[in-house]
Structure formats: C-alpha cells, structure tokens
Scaffold this motif. Structure first.
Motif, PDB file in Angstrom:
ATOM      1  N   THR A 166       0.827  -1.207   0.000  1.00 58.19           N
ATOM      2  CA  THR A 166       0.000   0.000   0.000  1.00 58.19           C
ATOM      3  C   THR A 166       0.860   1.254   0.000  1.00 58.19           C
ATOM      4  N   SER A 167       0.216   2.372  -0.202  1.00 56.77           N
ATOM      5  CA  SER A 167       0.904   3.658  -0.107  1.00 56.77           C
ATOM      6  C   SER A 167       1.182   3.978   1.355  1.00 56.77           C
ATOM      7  N   TYR A 168       2.004   4.983   1.574  1.00 55.45           N
ATOM      8  CA  TYR A 168       2.353   5.367   2.945  1.00 55.45           C
ATOM      9  C   TYR A 168       1.106   5.784   3.721  1.00 55.45           C
ATOM     10  N   PHE A 169       0.203   6.489   3.048  1.00 53.92           N
ATOM     11  CA  PHE A 169      -1.026   6.936   3.709  1.00 53.92           C
ATOM     12  C   PHE A 169      -1.855   5.745   4.182  1.00 53.92           C
ATOM     13  N   HIS A 170      -2.080   4.778   3.283  1.00 58.43           N
ATOM     14  CA  HIS A 170      -2.897   3.627   3.654  1.00 58.43           C
ATOM     15  C   HIS A 170      -2.169   2.716   4.649  1.00 58.43           C
ATOM     16  N   TRP A 171      -0.866   2.721   4.599  1.00 55.58           N
ATOM     17  CA  TRP A 171      -0.067   1.975   5.581  1.00 55.58           C
ATOM     18  C   TRP A 171      -0.364   2.493   6.990  1.00 55.58           C
ATOM     19  N   LEU A 172      -0.302   3.820   7.143  1.00 56.76           N
ATOM     20  CA  LEU A 172      -0.607   4.427   8.443  1.00 56.76           C
ATOM     21  C   LEU A 172      -2.078   4.240   8.812  1.00 56.76           C
ATOM     22  N   GLN A 173      -2.936   4.327   7.813  1.00 55.92           N
ATOM     23  CA  GLN A 173      -4.371   4.217   8.067  1.00 55.92           C
ATOM     24  C   GLN A 173      -4.741   2.840   8.623  1.00 55.92           C
ATOM     25  N   PHE A 174      -4.212   1.787   8.006  1.00 59.43           N
ATOM     26  CA  PHE A 174      -4.540   0.436   8.450  1.00 59.43           C
ATOM     27  C   PHE A 174      -3.953   0.136   9.830  1.00 59.43           C
ATOM     28  N   ILE A 175      -2.748   0.621  10.075  1.00 59.30           N
ATOM     29  CA  ILE A 175      -2.152   0.414  11.399  1.00 59.30           C
ATOM     30  C   ILE A 175      -2.969   1.135  12.466  1.00 59.30           C
ATOM     31  N   ASN A 176      -3.388   2.349  12.150  1.00 59.90           N
ATOM     32  CA  ASN A 176      -4.208   3.110  13.092  1.00 59.90           C
ATOM     33  C   ASN A 176      -5.538   2.401  13.357  1.00 59.90           C
ATOM     34  N   LEU A 177      -6.168   1.890  12.307  1.00 61.22           N
ATOM     35  CA  LEU A 177      -7.427   1.160  12.468  1.00 61.22           C
ATOM     36  C   LEU A 177      -7.236  -0.109  13.294  1.00 61.22           C
ATOM     37  N   HIS A 178      -6.123  -0.774  13.030  1.00 62.83           N
ATOM     38  CA  HIS A 178      -5.844  -2.014  13.772  1.00 62.83           C
ATOM     39  C   HIS A 178      -5.757  -1.748  15.270  1.00 62.83           C
ATOM     40  N   PHE A 179      -5.005  -0.726  15.650  1.00 62.97           N
ATOM     41  CA  PHE A 179      -4.808  -0.483  17.075  1.00 62.97           C
ATOM     42  C   PHE A 179      -6.021   0.178  17.726  1.00 62.97           C
ATOM     43  N   GLN A 180      -6.820   0.872  16.951  1.00 63.10           N
ATOM     44  CA  GLN A 180      -8.096   1.342  17.494  1.00 63.10           C
ATOM     45  C   GLN A 180      -8.983   0.154  17.863  1.00 63.10           C
ATOM     46  N   GLN A 181      -9.017  -0.830  16.972  1.00 65.06           N
ATOM     47  CA  GLN A 181      -9.808  -2.030  17.242  1.00 65.06           C
ATOM     48  C   GLN A 181      -9.209  -2.830  18.395  1.00 65.06           C
ATOM     49  N   TRP A 182      -7.881  -2.876  18.435  1.00 67.43           N
ATOM     50  CA  TRP A 182      -7.186  -3.575  19.527  1.00 67.43           C
ATOM     51  C   TRP A 182      -7.569  -2.965  20.873  1.00 67.43           C
ATOM     52  N   ASP A 183      -7.510  -1.642  20.957  1.00 66.07           N
ATOM     53  CA  ASP A 183      -7.866  -0.961  22.210  1.00 66.07           C
ATOM     54  C   ASP A 183      -9.314  -1.248  22.599  1.00 66.07           C
ATOM     55  N   SER A 184     -10.197  -1.211  21.612  1.00 65.57           N
ATOM     56  CA  SER A 184     -11.616  -1.453  21.887  1.00 65.57           C
ATOM     57  C   SER A 184     -11.851  -2.881  22.375  1.00 65.57           C
ATOM     58  N   ASP A 185     -11.235  -3.839  21.697  1.00 59.22           N
ATOM     59  CA  ASP A 185     -11.421  -5.244  22.073  1.00 59.22           C
ATOM     60  C   ASP A 185     -10.890  -5.524  23.475  1.00 59.22           C
ATOM     61  N   TRP A 186      -9.708  -4.997  23.770  1.00 56.54           N
ATOM     62  CA  TRP A 186      -9.112  -5.272  25.076  1.00 56.54           C
ATOM     63  C   TRP A 186      -9.839  -4.545  26.198  1.00 56.54           C
ATOM     64  N   TYR A 187     -10.394  -3.388  25.887  1.00 59.96           N
ATOM     65  CA  TYR A 187     -11.176  -2.683  26.908  1.00 59.96           C
ATOM     66  C   TYR A 187     -12.412  -3.492  27.282  1.00 59.96           C
ATOM     67  N   LEU A 188     -13.035  -4.108  26.272  1.00 61.99           N
ATOM     68  CA  LEU A 188     -14.212  -4.938  26.528  1.00 61.99           C
ATOM     69  C   LEU A 188     -13.854  -6.192  27.326  1.00 61.99           C
ATOM     70  N   GLU A 189     -12.634  -6.699  27.113  1.00 65.69           N
ATOM     71  CA  GLU A 189     -12.216  -7.941  27.756  1.00 65.69           C
ATOM     72  C   GLU A 189     -11.466  -7.716  29.073  1.00 65.69           C
ATOM     73  N   LEU A 190     -11.310  -6.465  29.469  1.00 67.14           N
ATOM     74  CA  LEU A 190     -10.460  -6.154  30.615  1.00 67.14           C
ATOM     75  C   LEU A 190     -10.942  -6.823  31.901  1.00 67.14           C
ATOM     76  N   SER A 191     -12.226  -6.724  32.165  1.00 67.76           N
ATOM     77  CA  SER A 191     -12.770  -7.327  33.389  1.00 67.76           C
ATOM     78  C   SER A 191     -12.576  -8.841  33.388  1.00 67.76           C
ATOM     79  N   LYS A 192     -12.834  -9.455  32.237  1.00 66.45           N
ATOM     80  CA  LYS A 192     -12.660 -10.905  32.123  1.00 66.45           C
ATOM     81  C   LYS A 192     -11.199 -11.290  32.303  1.00 66.45           C
ATOM     82  N   PHE A 193     -10.304 -10.481  31.740  1.00 72.52           N
ATOM     83  CA  PHE A 193      -8.869 -10.735  31.858  1.00 72.52           C
ATOM     84  C   PHE A 193      -8.425 -10.699  33.324  1.00 72.52           C
ATOM     85  N   LEU A 194      -8.850  -9.673  34.049  1.00 66.47           N
ATOM     86  CA  LEU A 194      -8.490  -9.553  35.462  1.00 66.47           C
ATOM     87  C   LEU A 194      -9.105 -10.681  36.288  1.00 66.47           C
ATOM     88  N   TYR A 195     -10.342 -11.017  35.965  1.00 73.36           N
ATOM     89  CA  TYR A 195     -11.037 -12.083  36.695  1.00 73.36           C
ATOM     90  C   TYR A 195     -10.346 -13.432  36.494  1.00 73.36           C
TER      91      TYR A 195
END
Length: 226
Positions: A128-157
């Motif tokens: 991909t181009s540099y722009f889309h490279w950054l875009q996909f990485i940003n989207l990936h980690f946004q989703q990562w943060d969202s998923d882990w936030y949802l699983e945080l209580s279960k993870f601690l438990y």
C-alpha cells in the motif's frame, strides 16, 4: 532505590553475556530514556519496568540526566520473563520476574502479544501507499484498544482465578515439603543469594564440576545410544 549492596545493584559482569550487552551507539538509548521519563511523570514512584535488556539499561539510566529522578521514585528495571531466560544465571537471579516480589503472574511480555497481533495486517499493507499503511495500522490499534477494553474485566477475573488456583493447589504440597525437609520460607531467598554469591566468586570451573558435567554428558550419550 537502594544501590549500596551487592544484591541490589546491577550485576557488574552482566555485559559479558551477549544478551545483556547495551548498544554501542551513544544515541540509541534516547527513546528508551524519554519513555522512562514519561512513565515516571505519569505513574510516579515504586514502579517496575520490564525491558529485554533491563539489566544493562539500569546502568544507562544511572548515567543519564534522569538518574536522580528514577532513584528518588524508586523505579526499578528488570528483564521480561521470556527474554530473561536467555540471560546468564547471575543476571536472572537479580532481574528475572521469577525472583521479584509483587509481580505475581505478570510476565511483562504484553508488547510481544501486541506485536504478534499486528502481524495480521502485514499482508494488507505490504504494497500500500504510505497513507494507507498508516491508516490500516491506526485502524488495527483502534480495534485492539476497543477489544481489550471490553475484555479487561474478564482478563483480570481469569488472572485472579488462576492465582487462587495456584495457591490452593500448590500450598499444601509446599507445606508438606517444608516440613519434610525442615526448611523455612526465608531459606528460598537465602538459597538464591547463596547461588548469586557463589557465581560471583567463581572464576573458573573446578575439577569436581568438570567431572560431574563429563559424567552427565556420558549418561546423555548412553541414553541416545540405547
């Protein structure tokens, strides 16, 4: 952070091990030091950070402009659990999480999990181009943060359940062994210190240890031959 005892100060020979060597570049530590400075500002005192070369990095911090800040905040550096096993034994006795108080089940390898998960987007951004490279990485980690936030209580438990299970399962066996061998809790730490002191003063292998290793190698060769 106390630095006036042989047990608490960074091991002076740690640089002899390949995995404990710091980089020769005078500028390579600037990013790590900047991160450390930020961590101290955000989290304050009595913190512990895991770093692949936490043993030698402690010396880098001691010689840096944030040395006083790190020491006054009692900030301590150790080696991640997985990488720590590649370091020499003296280094492990001082810096491996297995021998640190207060870490519990923490292995300090979360960055490995994050990097491993991010490999999934490599085929997508490879051409991909540099722009889309950054875009996909940003989207990936946004989703990562969202998923882990949802699983945080279960993870601690789950971690809490695992810790309780380990205590319940192993405590009776340890108690039985302590009674049978007539040892106390203090003996475990004392043995670690004795091992460290022995390795520190060991300048060369004795004939006794050479013979023992030769015997073990002979047994291994025999087992393979059979």
């Amino acid at each position: 952070m106390p630095v006036d005892t042989a047990w608490s100060r960074p091991w002076s020979r740690c640089d002899e091990a390949e995995n404990c060597k710091p980089s020769s570049s005078p500028y390579s530590a600037k990013y790590a030091l900047t991160t450390t400075n930020k961590v101290l500002d955000v989290y304050g005192s009595n913190g512990v950070r895991g770093y692949n070369i936490g043993c030698s990095y402690q010396k880098t911090v001691d010689a840096s402009s944030i040395s006083v800040k790190a020491h006054s905040n009692h900030h301590h550096f150790i080696v991640n659990s997985f990488h720590g096993h590649a370091h020499n034994r003296c280094c492990q006795l001082q810096f491996h999480p297995l021998y640190q108080h207060g870490l519990g089940l923490e292995d300090l390898e979360m960055c490995e999990c994050i990097c491993s998960a991010s490999n999934a987007i490599a085929p997508v951004i490879h051409h991909t181009s540099y722009f889309h490279w950054l875009q996909f990485i940003n989207l990936h980690f946004q989703q990562w943060d969202s998923d882990w936030y949802l699983e945080l209580s279960k993870f601690l438990y789950n971690n809490y359940k695992q810790a309780l299970a380990i205590i319940d399962d192993l405590s009776p066996a340890i108690k039985e062994l302590k009674l049978a061998l007539n040892i106390l809790d203090e003996d475990f730490e004392h043995w670690n210190m004795e091992e460290f002191e022995f390795l520190e003063t060991l300048t060369e292998e004795t004939d006794e240890y050479v013979e023992v290793m030769t015997f073990v190698e002979a047994l291994q060769s025999l087992a393979k031959a059979e």
